[in-house]
Motif scaffolding. Sequence first.
Motif, PDB file in Angstrom:
ATOM      1  N   LEU A  33       0.808  -1.221   0.000  1.00 34.75           N
ATOM      2  CA  LEU A  33       0.000   0.000   0.000  1.00 34.75           C
ATOM      3  C   LEU A  33       0.844   1.274   0.000  1.00 34.75           C
ATOM      4  CD1 LEU A  33      -2.905  -0.909   2.446  1.00 34.75           C
ATOM      5  CD2 LEU A  33      -2.903  -0.932  -0.057  1.00 34.75           C
ATOM      6  N   THR A  34       2.168   1.137  -0.067  1.00 32.98           N
ATOM      7  CA  THR A  34       3.032   2.313  -0.166  1.00 32.98           C
ATOM      8  C   THR A  34       2.599   3.164  -1.362  1.00 32.98           C
ATOM      9  OG1 THR A  34       4.917   1.175   0.815  1.00 32.98           O
ATOM     10  CG2 THR A  34       5.410   3.090  -0.552  1.00 32.98           C
ATOM     11  N   PRO A  35       2.496   4.490  -1.198  1.00 30.77           N
ATOM     12  CA  PRO A  35       2.052   5.342  -2.308  1.00 30.77           C
ATOM     13  C   PRO A  35       2.906   5.165  -3.563  1.00 30.77           C
ATOM     14  CG  PRO A  35       2.130   6.588  -0.271  1.00 30.77           C
ATOM     15  CD  PRO A  35       2.750   5.256   0.028  1.00 30.77           C
ATOM     16  N   ASP A  36       2.249   5.077  -4.713  1.00 32.98           N
ATOM     17  CA  ASP A  36       2.927   4.951  -6.006  1.00 32.98           C
ATOM     18  C   ASP A  36       3.082   6.345  -6.592  1.00 32.98           C
ATOM     19  OD1 ASP A  36       4.033   4.087  -8.319  1.00 32.98           O
ATOM     20  OD2 ASP A  36       2.213   3.198  -9.151  1.00 32.98           O
ATOM     21  N   SER A  37       4.133   7.051  -6.179  1.00 30.35           N
ATOM     22  CA  SER A  37       4.310   8.454  -6.548  1.00 30.35           C
ATOM     23  C   SER A  37       5.276   8.608  -7.718  1.00 30.35           C
ATOM     24  CB  SER A  37       4.813   9.244  -5.339  1.00 30.35           C
ATOM     25  OG  SER A  37       5.915   8.587  -4.762  1.00 30.35           O
ATOM     26  N   ASP A  38       5.460   9.839  -8.148  1.00 26.55           N
ATOM     27  CA  ASP A  38       6.336  10.176  -9.272  1.00 26.55           C
ATOM     28  C   ASP A  38       7.690  10.627  -8.727  1.00 26.55           C
ATOM     29  OD1 ASP A  38       7.683  11.232 -11.420  1.00 26.55           O
ATOM     30  OD2 ASP A  38       6.054  12.525 -12.091  1.00 26.55           O
ATOM     31  N   PRO A  39       8.729   9.791  -8.774  1.00 26.98           N
ATOM     32  CA  PRO A  39      10.024  10.156  -8.186  1.00 26.98           C
ATOM     33  C   PRO A  39      10.605  11.445  -8.755  1.00 26.98           C
ATOM     34  CG  PRO A  39       9.964   7.815  -8.682  1.00 26.98           C
ATOM     35  CD  PRO A  39       8.749   8.423  -9.317  1.00 26.98           C
ATOM     36  N   ALA A  40      10.458  11.669 -10.071  1.00 29.87           N
ATOM     37  CA  ALA A  40      11.013  12.881 -10.678  1.00 29.87           C
ATOM     38  C   ALA A  40      10.342  14.127 -10.101  1.00 29.87           C
ATOM     39  CB  ALA A  40      10.839  12.837 -12.192  1.00 29.87           C
ATOM     40  N   ALA A  41       9.024  14.084  -9.950  1.00 29.97           N
ATOM     41  CA  ALA A  41       8.308  15.227  -9.378  1.00 29.97           C
ATOM     42  C   ALA A  41       8.678  15.417  -7.916  1.00 29.97           C
ATOM     43  CB  ALA A  41       6.800  15.022  -9.526  1.00 29.97           C
ATOM     44  N   GLU A  42       8.856  14.321  -7.185  1.00 32.00           N
ATOM     45  CA  GLU A  42       9.229  14.419  -5.776  1.00 32.00           C
ATOM     46  C   GLU A  42      10.603  15.050  -5.614  1.00 32.00           C
ATOM     47  OE1 GLU A  42       7.520  10.921  -3.168  1.00 32.00           O
ATOM     48  OE2 GLU A  42       8.375  10.116  -5.016  1.00 32.00           O
ATOM     49  N   VAL A  43      11.555  14.613  -6.426  1.00 34.57           N
ATOM     50  CA  VAL A  43      12.906  15.180  -6.349  1.00 34.57           C
ATOM     51  C   VAL A  43      12.884  16.658  -6.712  1.00 34.57           C
ATOM     52  CG1 VAL A  43      15.181  15.171  -7.461  1.00 34.57           C
ATOM     53  CG2 VAL A  43      14.144  13.016  -6.704  1.00 34.57           C
ATOM     54  N   ALA A  44      12.137  17.018  -7.748  1.00 35.42           N
ATOM     55  CA  ALA A  44      12.033  18.427  -8.134  1.00 35.42           C
ATOM     56  C   ALA A  44      11.460  19.249  -6.987  1.00 35.42           C
ATOM     57  CB  ALA A  44      11.165  18.564  -9.386  1.00 35.42           C
ATOM     58  N   ARG A 296      -6.213  -2.378  14.866  1.00 37.37           N
ATOM     59  CA  ARG A 296      -7.280  -2.030  13.929  1.00 37.37           C
ATOM     60  C   ARG A 296      -6.839  -2.248  12.488  1.00 37.37           C
ATOM     61  NH1 ARG A 296      -8.546  -1.691  18.403  1.00 37.37           N
ATOM     62  NH2 ARG A 296      -9.269  -3.745  17.786  1.00 37.37           N
ATOM     63  N   GLY A 297      -5.699  -2.878  12.281  1.00 41.04           N
ATOM     64  CA  GLY A 297      -5.245  -3.220  10.935  1.00 41.04           C
ATOM     65  C   GLY A 297      -4.308  -2.235  10.279  1.00 41.04           C
ATOM     66  N   PHE A 298      -3.876  -1.191  10.993  1.00 41.20           N
ATOM     67  CA  PHE A 298      -2.972  -0.207  10.406  1.00 41.20           C
ATOM     68  C   PHE A 298      -1.538  -0.738  10.413  1.00 41.20           C
ATOM     69  CE2 PHE A 298      -6.611   2.396  11.321  1.00 41.20           C
ATOM     70  CZ  PHE A 298      -6.621   3.324  10.288  1.00 41.20           C
ATOM     71  N   ARG A 299      -0.865  -0.596   9.255  1.00 41.97           N
ATOM     72  CA  ARG A 299       0.504  -1.074   9.088  1.00 41.97           C
ATOM     73  C   ARG A 299       1.432   0.117   8.839  1.00 41.97           C
ATOM     74  NH1 ARG A 299      -2.304  -4.679   5.287  1.00 41.97           N
ATOM     75  NH2 ARG A 299      -1.247  -3.611   3.574  1.00 41.97           N
ATOM     76  N   PRO A 300       2.591   0.168   9.491  1.00 46.07           N
ATOM     77  CA  PRO A 300       3.514   1.297   9.310  1.00 46.07           C
ATOM     78  C   PRO A 300       3.995   1.433   7.865  1.00 46.07           C
ATOM     79  CG  PRO A 300       4.111   0.028  11.251  1.00 46.07           C
ATOM     80  CD  PRO A 300       3.072  -0.773  10.516  1.00 46.07           C
ATOM     81  N   VAL A 301       4.035   2.681   7.393  1.00 48.75           N
ATOM     82  CA  VAL A 301       4.583   2.991   6.080  1.00 48.75           C
ATOM     83  C   VAL A 301       5.847   3.837   6.233  1.00 48.75           C
ATOM     84  CG1 VAL A 301       4.143   4.033   3.822  1.00 48.75           C
ATOM     85  CG2 VAL A 301       2.291   2.909   5.047  1.00 48.75           C
ATOM     86  N   TYR A 302       5.773   4.869   7.067  1.00 52.49           N
ATOM     87  CA  TYR A 302       6.936   5.720   7.350  1.00 52.49           C
ATOM     88  C   TYR A 302       7.072   5.894   8.854  1.00 52.49           C
ATOM     89  CZ  TYR A 302       7.602   7.171   2.483  1.00 52.49           C
ATOM     90  OH  TYR A 302       7.869   7.186   1.143  1.00 52.49           O
ATOM     91  N   HIS A 303       8.302   6.076   9.282  1.00 53.58           N
ATOM     92  CA  HIS A 303       8.584   6.502  10.647  1.00 53.58           C
ATOM     93  C   HIS A 303       9.213   7.894  10.595  1.00 53.58           C
ATOM     94  CE1 HIS A 303       7.900   2.469  12.290  1.00 53.58           C
ATOM     95  NE2 HIS A 303       8.001   3.016  13.501  1.00 53.58           N
ATOM     96  N   ARG A 304       8.747   8.755  11.489  1.00 52.03           N
ATOM     97  CA  ARG A 304       9.474  10.012  11.695  1.00 52.03           C
ATOM     98  C   ARG A 304      10.559   9.720  12.728  1.00 52.03           C
ATOM     99  NH1 ARG A 304       6.345  14.225  14.857  1.00 52.03           N
ATOM    100  NH2 ARG A 304       4.968  14.264  13.056  1.00 52.03           N
TER     101      ARG A 304
END
Length: 312
Positions: A33-44, A296-304
Amino acid sequence: MGIEIRPIDDADPQALAGLLAARHADHRAHEPLTPDSDPAAEVAGVLGVEGRHGVLALRDGVPAGYLVAELRHRDLWGAHGWVPPAGHAADDPEVIRDLYAAVAQDWIEAGARLQFALVPSIAAAMEPWYRLAFAQMQVHAIRPSGGDAPAVPAGVRIRAGGPDDLAVVAARLGSVVWEHQRGPAAFSGLPARIPDGMAESWRTAFELPGAALWLAECDGDLAGYMFLYESSDDPGSRPDATHISSAAVAAEHRGAGVGRALAENAAVWAEKEGYATITADWRVANLQASRFWPARGFRPVYHRMARLVGIG
């Protein structure tokens, strides 16, 4: 490690996007379920932030990693360095440690002894940060929407709320989360929130897409609430996600299943509204939250991850 470290200004954005794309692929292999984002846009986006400080690692002239922080002088934390989810990637996790050593002095000289990094919640990605004296602070998690009809405790009803309910919710339960976070074992140090200010903040949030307030009432008494809306600020956010922004149960109603019923109700509602996923976040040291949400079924995606430099 046979690498050369240079200022991030010398970086080829496309090469950095390739490193980030590889990290995303590994992340999705661990959490689909990790977001499928646009790496080029993220880096920009990362490179375009004013006040950024970052470095690039080269191995035989080829980018091997990068690390960028935004130096902020706002919010409750004062001056701090903020490494966003797209602000770091490397072909070898150990490179992250060399990058940090090369750039962190600049952050400190700019006043940012308090430093945060949003890191994928997989062991290999988090491990170099642990060995840089960072520790877990916050979990950002996700789960699919849907599920069984909520098991509502006897004598409790769950209903949809609206802006007219906000003053009562804020006065009755608005400070519960903040006060809980100030105590053991979270010890957040955050100032208490003023109910009137919270009601106004929530009223503004009601204008956001997908805003929904759910109330649990018992014999006319407000037993708990859950407030959701779409949030692009959450690191685990996806276009098909709604976010649990805030939730609380009154002390005298805890242990009866009110919080569970609110969460189950939100999951069913989200699916009906067309949201495929739900995101939530909590402090790692908040004992109750760190047990409730995974149940409740929540799975870690990122840690701060967080570090305060110069203590001890």
